[in-house]
Each structure stands twice: as structure tokens, then as C-alpha cells.
Design a protein around this motif. Structure first.
Motif, PDB file in Angstrom:
ATOM      1  N   GLU A   1     -10.714   4.894 -11.197  1.00 56.80           N
ATOM      2  CA  GLU A   1     -10.467   5.005  -9.820  1.00 56.80           C
ATOM      3  C   GLU A   1     -10.113   3.467  -9.204  1.00 56.80           C
ATOM      4  N   ASN A   2     -11.072   2.547  -9.815  1.00 57.78           N
ATOM      5  CA  ASN A   2     -10.958   1.190  -9.453  1.00 57.78           C
ATOM      6  C   ASN A   2      -9.342   0.703  -9.454  1.00 57.78           C
ATOM      7  N   SER A   3      -8.712   0.873 -10.698  1.00 57.51           N
ATOM      8  CA  SER A   3      -7.398   0.499 -10.748  1.00 57.51           C
ATOM      9  C   SER A   3      -6.323   1.499  -9.632  1.00 57.51           C
ATOM     10  N   TYR A   4      -6.618   2.623  -9.845  1.00 58.61           N
ATOM     11  CA  TYR A   4      -5.986   3.496  -8.878  1.00 58.61           C
ATOM     12  C   TYR A   4      -5.959   3.005  -7.542  1.00 58.61           C
ATOM     13  N   ARG A   5      -7.066   2.484  -7.026  1.00 60.60           N
ATOM     14  CA  ARG A   5      -7.277   2.195  -5.611  1.00 60.60           C
ATOM     15  C   ARG A   5      -6.540   0.705  -5.473  1.00 60.60           C
TER      16      ARG A   5
ATOM     17  N   ILE B   1      -2.933   2.031  -4.963  1.00 60.02           N
ATOM     18  CA  ILE B   1      -2.699   2.479  -3.848  1.00 60.02           C
ATOM     19  C   ILE B   1      -2.875   1.849  -2.619  1.00 60.02           C
ATOM     20  N   ASP B   2      -3.933   1.236  -2.404  1.00 56.38           N
ATOM     21  CA  ASP B   2      -4.324   0.322  -1.368  1.00 56.38           C
ATOM     22  C   ASP B   2      -3.327  -0.954  -1.379  1.00 56.38           C
TER      23      ASP B   2
ATOM     24  N   ILE C   1      -9.997  11.881  -7.971  1.00 56.57           N
ATOM     25  CA  ILE C   1      -9.661  10.473  -7.718  1.00 56.57           C
ATOM     26  C   ILE C   1      -8.570  10.447  -6.659  1.00 56.57           C
ATOM     27  N   GLY C   2      -7.524  11.176  -7.037  1.00 56.89           N
ATOM     28  CA  GLY C   2      -6.382  11.477  -6.253  1.00 56.89           C
ATOM     29  C   GLY C   2      -5.111  11.179  -7.030  1.00 56.89           C
TER      30      GLY C   2
ATOM     31  N   HIS D   1     -10.637  -4.347 -14.641  1.00 57.78           N
ATOM     32  CA  HIS D   1      -9.780  -3.667 -13.713  1.00 57.78           C
ATOM     33  C   HIS D   1      -8.472  -4.217 -13.353  1.00 57.78           C
TER      34      HIS D   1
ATOM     35  N   GLU E   1     -14.951   5.769 -13.223  1.00 59.74           N
ATOM     36  CA  GLU E   1     -14.984   4.676 -12.048  1.00 59.74           C
ATOM     37  C   GLU E   1     -14.018   3.625 -12.313  1.00 59.74           C
TER      38      GLU E   1
END
Length: 274
Positions: free
Chosen positions: A261-265, A268-269, A31-32, A224, A258
Motif C-alpha cells: 500500500e505504501n508503494s501504491y500510494r 498514485i499520489d 488497497i485500490g 518502499h 502495508e
């Protein structure tokens, strides 16, 4: 202020992590994520350290009970080892801060109870220094039930613990406790070193109140990051010294990786974490 580092509390994926530790950490790395926040690590530090190293991840913070003889959670009780045992395991994993995740409601309802919590944490902080570690505290919603002279039990606690004690604020639970989350972030100031990034629809009443019906995490309507009632963006922007933005779901709304990853994005984004 430098951006906080994105992390994830491994309790969010407790089932998956227990079933496949290495595979779960590999998925988080894909995921990063570069950091995680371990839980239930005291009985298996060597195993967790090896899995983290294999996945290229670190666990700078971790959750372990430091202040209770037995730790109650909505999903069962966890026995508590001696602080020295906790700190030995944390040092083996490579942590810098061990955070107590929860002190039950009844101890937050009296001034003597709050004093005892602070005294225990101050003593744990002194012992942790022998291992090159710091200690901290992570809230739920029971810390905001009682008021003493116009201050919540949580505010009284903050006034009693040593400045060396790290504060990790769970935004969702503070909101459930009736707090203005952004104002609370500002009030804690530089002592706030980690934030639990958690969102959802706050229940109508505090589920930790003494007269509340027993509940489990599966009853929570968690979402999320950015999709619920929590002012996550404003809270992170108000923080002055936060080092870790820790994604957590008590009850993931969908497939947990998933959801992470949604919360990570989102972090980050949105330029909220690195």
C-alpha cells in the motif's frame, strides 16, 4: 503517454497468497489495486482465475519460466513446464503477456549463451501468438556482468530479440547491476512495456557474480518506493510506452500488505500510475 496501470507481482506476498489466495487478493483490491502479476500459475490456472474474478482483479501479465529447463531463484528451484502448457494456463487466466523472470548467470557470460537466450525467446514468441499472447523478459543483475564489444550482455540480448518481445525492467536489479537506470529506460524506448517498481539500498557488489557468495532475498535491504537508491520517479517519467508499473518486494521490509500500500500510494499520489 497515458499513465501506466499500477500492479503488484504476487511473488511479493508468496507466503500469504499460498496460505489464503482469496483473502490476499481481497486485501489488494481494498488497497485500490485492479491488476496483479501472477507467478507459479501454471499448475492452478482455474483456481487463480476464480480467485481473481471473485476479487475483481485481473492479471494481464504473469511470470513463468520459458527459457530454462529448470529455474533457479535465491529461494529454491522451480521446475519448468513446456511453453505450450504455460501459454494454455496464461490464456485461461486472461493474461496478455507471459514474462520469463530469470535466466541464470552462466548463460549470460558468453556470446553463445546470450544468442541461445534470444533464440529461445524468439521461438517462444512465435508459439505464444498461437494462443493470442505475447512474451517478455524480466531482468535481475546478472545480465550486466559481461561485456561484448563495449555492450553489456543485456544490450546484446536486446539487439537479438524480435521487436514483438516485451521488456520488463526491474529498476532495483538494473541498479545493482551498475546501470544508469534512467538512461537504460531511454535506451529501451517503446519496447519497455512494464517496470518493476522496487527500491532499496544496492549491495556493494553484484550478488549474481560467479564468485559472489550464495545469497537469499532475506539479505536484501529493500525499501518502499521512493525511500531507497532507485530513481523511480525519473525512470517512470523517462518511459515512453510503459503500460504497467508493477510493485515488487523480493524481501518486504515490514508487513507486506502495508508495504504494498505504501508503494501504491507513492505511485498514485505522485501521479506516476493509475
Amino acid at each position: 503517454m497515458a499513465l501506466p496501470l499500477a500492479s503488484v507481482q504476487l511473488y511479493s506476498l508468496a507466503t500469504e497468497f499460498s496460505a489464503d489466495m482469496n483473502g490476499s487478493l481481497d486485501k489488494l483490491a481494498t488497497i485500490g489495486l485492479k491488476n496483479v502479476e501472477a507467478f507459479d500459475f501454471v499448475r492452478r490456472p482455474a483456481e487463480i482465475r476464480a480467485a481473481l474474478d471473485a476479487s475483481g482483479l485481473a492479471s494481464p501479465t504473469g511470470h513463468a519460466p520459458l527459457l530454462s529447463d529448470e529455474l533457479w531463484t535465491p529461494d529454491g528451484s522451480i521446475p519448468t513446464p513446456a511453453n505450450e502448457v504455460v501459454f494454455e494456463a496464461a490464456a485461461e487466466i486472461g493474461m496478455t503477456t507471459v514474462i520469463d523472470p530469470m535466466v541464470p548467470t552462466e548463460r549470460w557470460l558468453t556470446e553463445d549463451g546470450v544468442q541461445d537466450i534470444a533464440d529461445r525467446l524468439n521461438a517462444a514468441s512465435e508459439k505464444a501468438k498461437e494462443f493470442g499472447l505475447k512474451v517478455g523478459y524480466h531482468n535481475h543483475a546478472q545480465e550486466f556482468l559481461a561485456d561484448f564489444d563495449g555492450k553489456t550482455a543485456y544490450q546484446r540480448f536486446l539487439s537479438l530479440v524480435d521487436p514483438s518481445v516485451a521488456i520488463e525492467l526491474d529498476l532495483f536489479w538494473a541498479l545493482v547491476g551498475g546501470q544508469d537506470v534512467v538512461s537504460l529506460v531511454r535506451e529501451i524506448g517503446d519496447r519497455l512495456v512494464a517496470i518493476h517498481v522496487k527500491d532499496g539500498v544496492a549491495p556493494a557488489s553484484n550478488p549474481f557474480a560467479p564468485d559472489a557468495p550464495e545469497f537469499s532475498s532475506t539479505s536484501l535491504d529493500q525499501r518502499h518506493a521512493g525511500d531507497g537508491d532507485v530513481p523511480t520517479v525519473e525512470a517512470l517519467q523517462a518511459a515512453t510506452n510503459v503500460q504497467y508499473a508493477v510493485i515488487e518486494y523480493d524481501h518486504a521490509p515490514g508487513e507486506v500488505f502495508e508495504d504494498i500500500e505504501n508503494s501504491y500510494r507513492f505511485l498514485i499520489d505522485g501521479g506516476l500510475a493509475a
